[in-house]
Design a protein around this motif. Structure first.
Motif: not given
Length: 342
Positions: A41, A45, A192, A195, A256-257, A260, A263
């Motif tokens: 990460t 990201v 972002r 994220l 989180y996934n 992401q 995003w």
């Protein structure tokens, strides 16, 4: 750079309650350590490590599309901060707008030159120089001066068309582009930030799980040293807390996934839109610069037409005829002198 959590093992393995030799690692803790890191990460990201997992295919092969090449952040020239890939694309758009504006300024300077040239040609066409020339040569000379006036009109029309058909379209194309780019920037920046927040939650949950597992490990070792109902109860509580911490981590990873994924989808959509904007900008400029060359060719043709009458009159110059006309108008007498008689 931080390693991401990439495991879905259970955190409530009954073997966690089995007494372990001093210094040994509990199965749940050992599971975490033995998982091979396949992802990393960077700035919130998650990316696959080189050589790990299936090879990724380009979203738009052989097109050098924006959506395939701007996923990682780029360090600024000083190397102190990182610029998101989308920011590089947005800066490209802003630079394109500036270049377009400078092209319009260039055409404006060209217009000023044409206007000044037309003004000077018109002024020169009224010059009294050689105005007394006579005959066919005088006629050709007067036509030449008139052609300067006609040429001045051609250049003035050329400058006017440059303004309306080239300069103005270049200057006004997408006046609100900066506002649109800010919308893209703010939207993706917000995603972002979300994220990054989700990743921070994952890290905190991971630490909490490690702490709970360590506590469970210590209590398990204590049970081996001194068996008691109290220690067994403590292990049960520690086990429940470890399981809860594992569930919390799973939930945080899932959130989180999801963040992401959102995003990622917006990055693809936005980069494709920016790609289309750039194609449209280039094609718009191409169209109007072609219009410039068309007008330039037309101007050359019109200038040539102003010179044609002059060419025709110059070809018809007749010195003998000019002499005849001039003599008839200015002669002083045809009788020639003769010898004197005595």
């Amino acid at each position: 750079m931080e390693a991401s959590f990439d495991t879905e093992e259970s955190f409530d393995d009954p073997s966690c309650l089995t007494p372990q030799p001093p210094g040994s690692v509990s199965p749940a803790r050992r599971q975490i350590k033995e998982v091979k890191e396949t992802k990393t990460t960077i700035n919130g990201v998650t990316f696959p490590l080189p050589g790990e997992g299936p090879e990724q295919q380009l979203l738009k092969p052989n097109e050098w599309s924006y959506c395939d090449y701007f996923w990682t952040d780029k360090k600024d020239p000083q190397g102190t901060t990182c610029v998101p890939g989308i920011e590089v694309l947005l800066q490209k758009q802003l630079k394109g707008k500036q270049m377009q504006k400078e092209m319009a300024e260039f055409i404006h300077e060209r217009i000023k030159i044409e206007e000044e040239y037309a003004k000077n040609l018109s002024k020169l066409s009224l010059s009294p120089l050689a105005a007394q020339e006579e005959g066919t040569l005088g006629e050709a000379w007067n036509q030449l001066k008139k052609s300067l006036h006609d040429e001045a009109e051609v250049h003035l029309k050329f400058s006017n068309k440059l303004h309306t058909e080239v300069e103005k379209p270049l200057l006004t194309f997408r006046d609100n582009i900066k506002k649109d780019l800010k919308k893209y920037d703010h939207h993706l920046a917000d995603l972002r930030k979300q994220l990054a927040s989700r990743f921070s939650g994952v890290e905190k949950s991971r630490k909490a799980l490690a702490d709970r597992q360590k506590d469970l490990e210590v209590k398990t070792q204590q049970l081996e040293i001194k068996l008691s109902n109290k220690h067994e109860e403590d292990i049960k509580k520690a086990r429940r807390k470890s399981t809860q911490a594992g569930d919390d981590l799973m939930r945080c990873v899932d959130l989180y996934n999801q963040a992401q994924c959102k995003w990622f989808e917006e990055m693809v959509t936005t980069s494709m839109e920016l790609e289309k904007l750039e194609v449209d900008r280039v094609e718009w400029i191409q169209q109007h610069l072609r219009q410039y060359t068309t007008l330039r060719h037309e101007t050359d043709m019109f200038n040539q037409s102003t010179a044609e009458p002059v060419d025709q009159l110059l070809q018809n110059l007749d010195p003998a005829k000019d002499r005849e006309l001039w003599v008839k108008e200015h002669k002083t007498g045809e009788v020639r002198p003769v010898d004197m008689d005595i």
